[in-house]
Design an enzyme around this catalytic site. Sequence first.
Site, PDB file in Angstrom:
ATOM      1  N   LYS A 177       0.861  -1.161  -0.030  1.00 51.60           N
ATOM      2  CA  LYS A 177      -0.105  -0.085  -0.033  1.00 51.60           C
ATOM      3  C   LYS A 177       1.020   1.494  -0.090  1.00 51.60           C
ATOM      4  O   LYS A 177       1.691   1.344   0.776  1.00 51.60           O
ATOM      5  CB  LYS A 177      -0.875   0.083   1.441  1.00 51.60           C
ATOM      6  CG  LYS A 177      -2.260   0.195   1.136  1.00 51.60           C
ATOM      7  CD  LYS A 177      -2.801   0.069   2.399  1.00 51.60           C
ATOM      8  CE  LYS A 177      -4.462   0.350   2.528  1.00 51.60           C
ATOM      9  NZ  LYS A 177      -4.765   0.642   3.838  1.00 51.60           N
TER      10      LYS A 177
HETATM   11  C1  E4P Z   1      -8.197   1.222   4.262  1.00 47.30           C
HETATM   12  O1  E4P Z   1      -7.406   0.582   3.509  1.00 47.30           O
HETATM   13  C2  E4P Z   1      -8.137   1.956   5.455  1.00 47.30           C
HETATM   14  O2  E4P Z   1      -7.456   1.301   6.168  1.00 47.30           O
HETATM   15  C3  E4P Z   1      -9.404   2.370   6.105  1.00 47.30           C
HETATM   16  O3  E4P Z   1     -10.582   2.011   5.387  1.00 47.30           O
HETATM   17  C4  E4P Z   1      -9.466   3.716   6.808  1.00 47.30           C
HETATM   18  O4  E4P Z   1     -10.689   3.633   7.531  1.00 47.30           O
HETATM   19  P1  E4P Z   1     -11.092   4.811   8.389  1.00 47.30           P
HETATM   20  O5  E4P Z   1     -11.468   5.994   7.965  1.00 47.30           O
HETATM   21  O6  E4P Z   1     -12.315   4.394   9.315  1.00 47.30           O
HETATM   22  O7  E4P Z   1      -9.900   4.894   9.239  1.00 47.30           O
END
Ligand code: E4P
Length: 217
Positions: free
Chosen positions: A83
Site C-alpha cells: 500500500k
Molecule cells: C483502508 O484501507 C483504510 O485502512 C481504512 O478503510 C480507513 O478507514 P477509517 O477512515 O475508518 O480509518
Amino acid sequence: MKLFIDTGNIKDIERLSDIGIIDGVTTNPTLLAKEPGDYRDNLKKICGIVKGPVSGEVTATEFAGMMTQGHDIAKIDQHMVVKVPLTKEGIKACKALSGEGIRVNVTLCFSPAQALLAAKAGAYFVSPFVGRLDDVGTNGMELIREIVEIYDNYEFTTQVLVASARHPIHVIEAARLGADIATCPATVIDALFNHPLTNIGLEKFLKDWDAAHAVKA
Ligand code: E4P
C-alpha cells in the site's frame, strides 16, 4: 463484490474468515500499531488465515524509502499487496513496483483525478475513503460512482476498493455502484448479518416447532 476486513486484529480476522465470506484484508499503520507483536509476523499470520490479498502499507514518504519498504512487505508472503499513499512519490513507487510485478494498493484517494493517476500508474487496487469524505460534508459514495465511470470508460483494470466504510449502507451502495471490493471493520461486517425480522422469524419458527412437539410428547 469482494468483502475485505479492515483490521490488524488476528482474532477478528479468524472469527470472520471462519464463516467463509472474507476475501482479503486491509491494514494501515494506525491499525497495525494497535496490535501487539511484530507487524511482519502479524501480516504473515493474516496471510495464512485469509489466503487472499492482504495490504500492508509503507511509512516512508520518499520514493527510495517506499521502494525499500515495498520490497520488504512484498517478501512477507505471496498474498501481500503493497500500500502506498496517493502522493507524487507514491504514484511513482506504484508505477515502479507494479512494473516489477508487485501488486500495489494506492491509498488515501479522495478525488476522481487521483484515482485516474493511480490507474495510469498500474495500481492493482485504488482505495477511495468514503467515510472520511462524509466526515467533511462531501458525499463519499459519489466519488465511487465517478471512479467506476472513469475506469469503465477506459477499461482500466485497477480494482475499486471502497475504504473507510463505516456502516452497512456504504457496503450496499458500493455493491450497487459496481465497486470491486468493500473493506470494513469487523463491527460493520457483523452488522451486515443483522435484521430484526430474521431474529423474530427464527424465534417464532423454533417456538412453534417446540410447541407442536411438546403436544405430541
Ligand atoms: C483502508 O484501507 C483504510 O485502512 C481504512 O478503510 C480507513 O478507514 P477509517 O477512515 O475508518 O480509518
